[in-house]
Design an enzyme around this catalytic site. Sequence first.
Site, PDB file in Angstrom:
ATOM      1  N   ASP A 109      47.027  22.538 -61.262  1.00 23.96           N
ATOM      2  CA  ASP A 109      45.990  23.521 -60.919  1.00 23.96           C
ATOM      3  C   ASP A 109      44.680  23.258 -61.644  1.00 23.96           C
ATOM      4  O   ASP A 109      43.599  23.389 -61.075  1.00 23.96           O
ATOM      5  CB  ASP A 109      46.451  24.936 -61.305  1.00 23.96           C
TER       6      ASP A 109
ATOM      7  N   TYR B 215      42.868  20.340 -60.254  1.00 21.16           N
ATOM      8  CA  TYR B 215      42.338  20.691 -58.932  1.00 21.16           C
ATOM      9  C   TYR B 215      41.063  21.531 -59.081  1.00 21.16           C
ATOM     10  O   TYR B 215      40.053  21.267 -58.420  1.00 21.16           O
ATOM     11  CB  TYR B 215      43.392  21.460 -58.131  1.00 21.16           C
TER      12      TYR B 215
ATOM     13  N   LYS C 274      47.144  38.330 -61.008  1.00 17.25           N
ATOM     14  CA  LYS C 274      47.026  37.399 -59.882  1.00 17.25           C
ATOM     15  C   LYS C 274      48.374  36.700 -59.752  1.00 17.25           C
ATOM     16  O   LYS C 274      48.711  35.817 -60.540  1.00 17.25           O
ATOM     17  CB  LYS C 274      45.898  36.392 -60.119  1.00 17.25           C
TER      18      LYS C 274
HETATM   19  S1  IVH Z   1      43.320  39.984 -53.049  1.00 18.71           S
HETATM   20  C1  IVH Z   1      40.334  39.364 -49.911  1.00 18.71           C
HETATM   21  N1  IVH Z   1      44.971  40.443 -55.035  1.00 18.71           N
HETATM   22  O1  IVH Z   1      45.223  34.788 -54.842  1.00 18.71           O
HETATM   23  C2  IVH Z   1      41.128  39.501 -51.135  1.00 18.71           C
HETATM   24  N2  IVH Z   1      44.953  38.275 -54.069  1.00 18.71           N
HETATM   25  O2  IVH Z   1      43.307  32.574 -55.075  1.00 18.71           O
HETATM   26  C3  IVH Z   1      42.001  38.371 -51.390  1.00 18.71           C
HETATM   27  N3  IVH Z   1      46.559  36.725 -55.056  1.00 18.71           N
HETATM   28  O3  IVH Z   1      44.711  34.362 -51.415  1.00 18.71           O
HETATM   29  C4  IVH Z   1      43.291  38.680 -51.901  1.00 18.71           C
HETATM   30  N4  IVH Z   1      47.409  38.128 -56.507  1.00 18.71           N
HETATM   31  O4  IVH Z   1      47.120  34.768 -52.289  1.00 18.71           O
HETATM   32  C5  IVH Z   1      44.510  39.549 -54.146  1.00 18.71           C
HETATM   33  N5  IVH Z   1      46.395  40.989 -56.768  1.00 18.71           N
HETATM   34  C6  IVH Z   1      45.951  40.101 -55.888  1.00 18.71           C
HETATM   35  C7  IVH Z   1      46.457  38.795 -55.819  1.00 18.71           C
HETATM   36  C8  IVH Z   1      45.917  37.897 -54.908  1.00 18.71           C
HETATM   37  C9  IVH Z   1      47.466  36.905 -56.031  1.00 18.71           C
HETATM   38  C10 IVH Z   1      46.356  35.457 -54.351  1.00 18.71           C
HETATM   39  C11 IVH Z   1      46.154  35.581 -52.871  1.00 18.71           C
HETATM   40  C12 IVH Z   1      44.805  34.993 -52.638  1.00 18.71           C
HETATM   41  C13 IVH Z   1      44.702  34.027 -53.783  1.00 18.71           C
HETATM   42  C14 IVH Z   1      43.300  33.553 -54.061  1.00 18.71           C
END
Ligand code: IVH
Length: 703
Positions: free
Chosen positions: A38, A41, A118
């Site tokens: 990661d 990247y 996240k």
């Molecule tokens: S919100 C439009 N909330 O992180 C808002 N994403 O790197 C986008 N992800 O595509 C998503 N935990 O797969 C949101 N608490 C969280 C999240 C989250 C993991 C992921 C998701 C997103 C990616 C972006």
Amino acid sequence: MTTPVAVIVDAAAYAQAVEDAVKASAGYYAGGTSSLDDDAYDRLMRGIAAWEAEHPDQVLPESPTGKVAGGAVEGDVPHTVAMLSLDNVFSPEEFTAWTASLARRIGHQAEQFSVEPKLDGLATAARYTRGRLSRLITRGDGTAGEDVSHAIGTIEGLPSELAEPVTVEVRGEVLMTTAQFEHANEVRTAHGGQLFANPRNAAAGTLRAKDRAYTVPMTFFGYGLLPLPDTDTALAARLGEGAHSDLMAQVAAYGVNTTATTAVPDVTARTAEQVLARVKEIAALRAELPFGIDGIVIKADLAADQQTAGSGSRAPRWAIAYKLPAVEKITRLLEVEWNVGRTGIIAPRGVLEPVEIDGATITYATLHNPADITRRDLRLGDHVMVHRAGDVIPRIEAPVAHLRTGDEQPIAFPEACPRCGAAIDSSEQRWRCENGRNCHLVAALTYAVGRDQLDIEGLGHTRVVQLVEACLVTDLADLFTLTRDQLLRLERMGETSADNLLTAIASAKDRPLSRVPCALGIRGTGRSMSRRIARHFATMDTIRAADAETMQQVDGIGTEKAPSIVAELAELSPLIDKLAAAGVNMIEPGATPPSPTTGDTMDGDSPEATKATKATEATAMPLAGMTVVVTGAMTGPLEKLSRNQMNELIERAGGRSSSSVSKKTTLVVAGEGAGSKRAKAETLGIRLATSDEFATLIADFIG
Ligand code: IVH
């Protein structure tokens, strides 16, 4: 932490960087191992973005910037609302700058933020029609994703029916918990498959796989709720106006899993400072979580703020990912060393091309045992994924098989003990020198006389080496029959030192029995287990009389551990006799052996029944039934106690000591400088006590 940017010098390097990033991204999203970790990247992407900013006229159409999933994925089910990615920040400064740019966009400071872990899995949309789960779709390129409805029924936290018959889309992350990942790897290898490199990979591969001969469970965490074209108009309006935090409460009320039930629930914060404080808390809890997180997501909580901020083609402007340092890096496995431990276990250790993970340079990683090496199909020269979280010993997850050049060499297993040349007992997964504890006697003795075991002051590693080399000591019991003359013959041993050492050895004879099993190095009995065994059986004779079933009456000893402890006790019988003959105490003060009338060890009462009886006997104690965690520096009457002595004290007072805070914890004793454990206790609403308050509670048991 700021991830440095990869430096791109010319158009050719730029084209190569774009190609590398697209390839890595494809591996990442397809469930194969990416050729870049990661961190690498992120650096590459930042380098590409920097070059493109300077050369806007030369941007390649296949460039991954500005595209969800780096443009690496496909799918044919259209999303009703684009499923976007997130932009990243890497430091408090970058985060504060983001809040300022958000404030400029919406014309005022955002009123409230939602702060969430996240989750490190795959973005997935779950469509519910009149309350029934009808379709599961991956994020794909953001506008259309892949139908993965075949996985319905295998994802915990994603019920097939909601608590209300509503038509909605729940968005969230599909991932594998650590336990699910380990299970998936076991099942996969049993079916002849290759190991998954990490839980994210395992979830990606599993979610997309159709027609597998086996199914393995995954977990869903919701992080968004939106209407579908068929949603009831009133509900659609409510969803459009609701604050993100209210929508998440609604998701949970529908019966879908959210982070609310975890140690890192979503919280709302009003200021950037509050957000950053929460970021710190989540980061501190990261290593203990049963699922992977790679950062913290911060969202403007109010619908109005989100609408005004709007979205770009790749990411919304109302949310940002605060990335945490990577816990995994790819590096090369250069060599495998075989080290003999204090119990004679021959443990392999990987020597790595040094790699920095979360601020520490990693050169070694554990490899568990030979079977594990075979299972992981590791070879010398392999690129390997190395994982290091918190202070846990780094481990090699898996080889990055597609980076193999063909020059990799098989790992040779030792044919004789690498320390003493004796034969190896390879009947169990962990190989052992047939000389057992005598193979590395110095290590066994140094451990046995350590502060938390027999605690012989003045008998450090160097002295132990001297005693062993002079053949004065051939086992632990010999220490207790050493004479003054023998000691005086050693180099650098004066009369005073010899007398002091003899006094220290004499007082070690009076240690409670609870110090003996761990001093003997019985595998599976660390300090805390050693105490539990001693407290349960009260005398060494009763311990030795126990069969495997009786041994299971001890809290924490199950069907696997019990027979091996019984077998080791039998193996150590001559040494235990010799220690007892030398005058070493074999009784636990204050403990009573399990009696025939109160849940006998011998008459066939179930182990569980005896555990329960012992628990009832302890209810008069101030810490009866409590699980206590001690953190920070103790002061006042408890100031001088080591952590082990504190744990002993807790157990004497009827409690159970633990090193990590969880929902099962009843009390956290927070001394000076207490950090993440205190924070976690506060988050979970667990009772806290200062060092002095705790001392008062257990005053009768101190000393
Ligand atoms: S919100 C439009 N909330 O992180 C808002 N994403 O790197 C986008 N992800 O595509 C998503 N935990 O797969 C949101 N608490 C969280 C999240 C989250 C993991 C992921 C998701 C997103 C990616 C972006």
